[in-house]
Enzyme design. Structure first.
Site, PDB file in Angstrom:
ATOM      1  N   TYR A   1     -36.347 -33.576 -22.008  1.00 20.73           N
ATOM      2  CA  TYR A   1     -36.828 -33.455 -23.391  1.00 20.73           C
ATOM      3  C   TYR A   1     -37.487 -34.747 -23.874  1.00 20.73           C
ATOM      4  O   TYR A   1     -38.451 -34.713 -24.643  1.00 20.73           O
ATOM      5  CB  TYR A   1     -35.694 -33.012 -24.332  1.00 20.73           C
ATOM      6  CG  TYR A   1     -35.482 -31.525 -24.249  1.00 20.73           C
ATOM      7  CD1 TYR A   1     -36.232 -30.653 -25.039  1.00 20.73           C
ATOM      8  CD2 TYR A   1     -34.590 -30.979 -23.336  1.00 20.73           C
ATOM      9  CE1 TYR A   1     -36.087 -29.285 -24.929  1.00 20.73           C
ATOM     10  CE2 TYR A   1     -34.426 -29.606 -23.220  1.00 20.73           C
ATOM     11  CZ  TYR A   1     -35.179 -28.766 -24.019  1.00 20.73           C
ATOM     12  OH  TYR A   1     -35.039 -27.398 -23.902  1.00 20.73           O
TER      13      TYR A   1
ATOM     14  N   HIS B   1     -37.064 -22.192 -33.437  1.00 19.44           N
ATOM     15  CA  HIS B   1     -36.468 -22.786 -32.235  1.00 19.44           C
ATOM     16  C   HIS B   1     -36.191 -24.279 -32.392  1.00 19.44           C
ATOM     17  O   HIS B   1     -36.007 -24.973 -31.402  1.00 19.44           O
ATOM     18  CB  HIS B   1     -37.359 -22.520 -31.012  1.00 19.44           C
ATOM     19  CG  HIS B   1     -37.421 -21.063 -30.626  1.00 19.44           C
ATOM     20  ND1 HIS B   1     -38.280 -20.566 -29.663  1.00 19.44           N
ATOM     21  CD2 HIS B   1     -36.717 -19.990 -31.085  1.00 19.44           C
ATOM     22  CE1 HIS B   1     -38.099 -19.253 -29.549  1.00 19.44           C
ATOM     23  NE2 HIS B   1     -37.175 -18.885 -30.398  1.00 19.44           N
TER      24      HIS B   1
ATOM     25  N   ASN C   1     -42.536 -22.841 -32.054  1.00 19.08           N
ATOM     26  CA  ASN C   1     -42.845 -24.137 -31.438  1.00 19.08           C
ATOM     27  C   ASN C   1     -41.933 -25.232 -31.987  1.00 19.08           C
ATOM     28  O   ASN C   1     -41.581 -25.234 -33.158  1.00 19.08           O
ATOM     29  CB  ASN C   1     -44.309 -24.502 -31.693  1.00 19.08           C
ATOM     30  CG  ASN C   1     -45.244 -23.485 -31.049  1.00 19.08           C
ATOM     31  OD1 ASN C   1     -44.799 -22.718 -30.192  1.00 19.08           O
ATOM     32  ND2 ASN C   1     -46.489 -23.469 -31.458  1.00 19.08           N
TER      33      ASN C   1
ATOM     34  N   CYS D   1     -19.714 -40.049 -34.263  1.00 17.80           N
ATOM     35  CA  CYS D   1     -18.473 -39.741 -33.539  1.00 17.80           C
ATOM     36  C   CYS D   1     -18.512 -40.167 -32.074  1.00 17.80           C
ATOM     37  O   CYS D   1     -17.513 -40.022 -31.360  1.00 17.80           O
ATOM     38  CB  CYS D   1     -18.170 -38.253 -33.640  1.00 17.80           C
ATOM     39  SG  CYS D   1     -19.292 -37.231 -32.679  1.00 17.80           S
TER      40      CYS D   1
END
Ligand code: OAD
Length: 271
Positions: free
Chosen positions: A70, A122, A105, A153
């Site tokens: 990604y 999405h 997209n 966290c």
């Protein structure tokens, strides 16, 4: 009907529509240099297995690989700019009384072009979220450790996108369904219509009585029938031509605009 006649007919629908709903897919960003998913040669899924990079279990198994995949896509997207197809949708939004833009997209290019209130079914690759708690971050620290830890966290951060097997944002989906059922014109642009629930939106609109216009170089996977108009071609060519035909002027260089509230179809403002 010839292509020119279809453009004229669709321009007429556009000019007289009260509520235009739009669904976009990867095809609208293809001309910005972002690969689609299912193109036989350049499509992302021709080169990568979605089960290995786009599911929660893939991330659990190989978080670093998925993060890096990604991160690489994000870099490419950040270098991309909106194209005339994105800009033409901004023009349409500015000229019709009611407009709903739904996209599959994750590239954020509609917002970058100036579209308002985009429903991103999405998610958006420009954001990340905590894998454990879901807190969303627009800015985060990149370091040697990948995925980076959540500042809250310490759990992994992940891209804020919807993976296969995950739920879509409830409110966005409801707004998209409402738009499909209440619009009088639905434009389905650059999507193969294979991934649900987005894939059903144009046909929901059709079944509710809207005219549906499909803009795509290929008619594969698209429904045919009364009330469905197919405009073959690239979004970056077809959409500006439609805008020009609908409002009898050139689509211009599309400077960013500010929509005035409550304004209906009318001449473009001078700013
Ligand atoms: P696809 O890759 O399935 O389809 C892209 C569509 O764009 C095809 O129908 C092409 O013919 C068309 N196309 C290509 N170039 C175009 C151009 N210049 N102008 C207009 N159309 C063009 O992409 P999507 O339909 O967006 O989901 O895929 C839907 C979802 O499947 C994606 O959001 C993604 C993917 O797996 C997830 O990752 C969850």
């Amino acid at each position: 009907m010839s292509s020119t006649h279809i453009v004229e007919a669709v321009a007429d629908l556009l000019r007289h529509a009260d509520h235009v709903a739009v669904l976009t897919g990867a095809g609208i960003s293809a001309e910005s240099g972002i690969p689609t998913f299912r193109d036989a040669l350049s499509g992302l899924w021709a080169q990568f297995d979605p089960d290995e990079v786009a599911t929660p279990s893939a991330f659990e198994r190989r978080p670093e690989l998925v993060w890096d995949w990604y991160a690489e896509r994000r870099l490419r997207i950040l270098e991309a700019a909106p194209n005339p197809g994105h800009h033409a949708l901004v023009e349409i939004e500015r000229r019709v009384p009611r407009f709903t833009l739904v996209t599959q997209n994750i590239d954020g290019l509609h917002a970058a072009a100036g579209s308002r209130a985009v429903i991103e079914l999405h998610g958006n690759i420009r954001r990340v979220k905590c894998w454990r708690e879901g807190t969303v971050f627009e800015v985060w620290q990149e370091g040697d450790v990948r995925p980076p830890p959540c500042p809250g966290c310490g759990a992994w951060l992940r891209p804020d996108v919807v993976w296969f097997g995950e739920l879509l944002p409830e409110e966005g989906l409801r707004t998209a369904w409402d738009a499909a059922e209440s619009c009088d014109l639905f434009l389905s642009i650059g999507t193969s219509n294979l991934v649900e629930p987005a894939a059903s939106l144009p046909w929901m609109a059709h079944d509710a009585g809207a005219a549906v216009v499909v803009i795509n170089p290929s008619d594969e996977g698209q429904r045919r029938g009364r009330g469905i108009h197919f405009l073959p071609g690239r979004a970056g060519d077809v959409l500006p031509a439609l805008v020009a035909k609908a409002w009898h002027d050139e689509p211009s260089a599309f400077p960013p605009f500010r929509r005035e509230r409550g304004r209906g179809a009318g001449p473009p403002s001078s700013n």
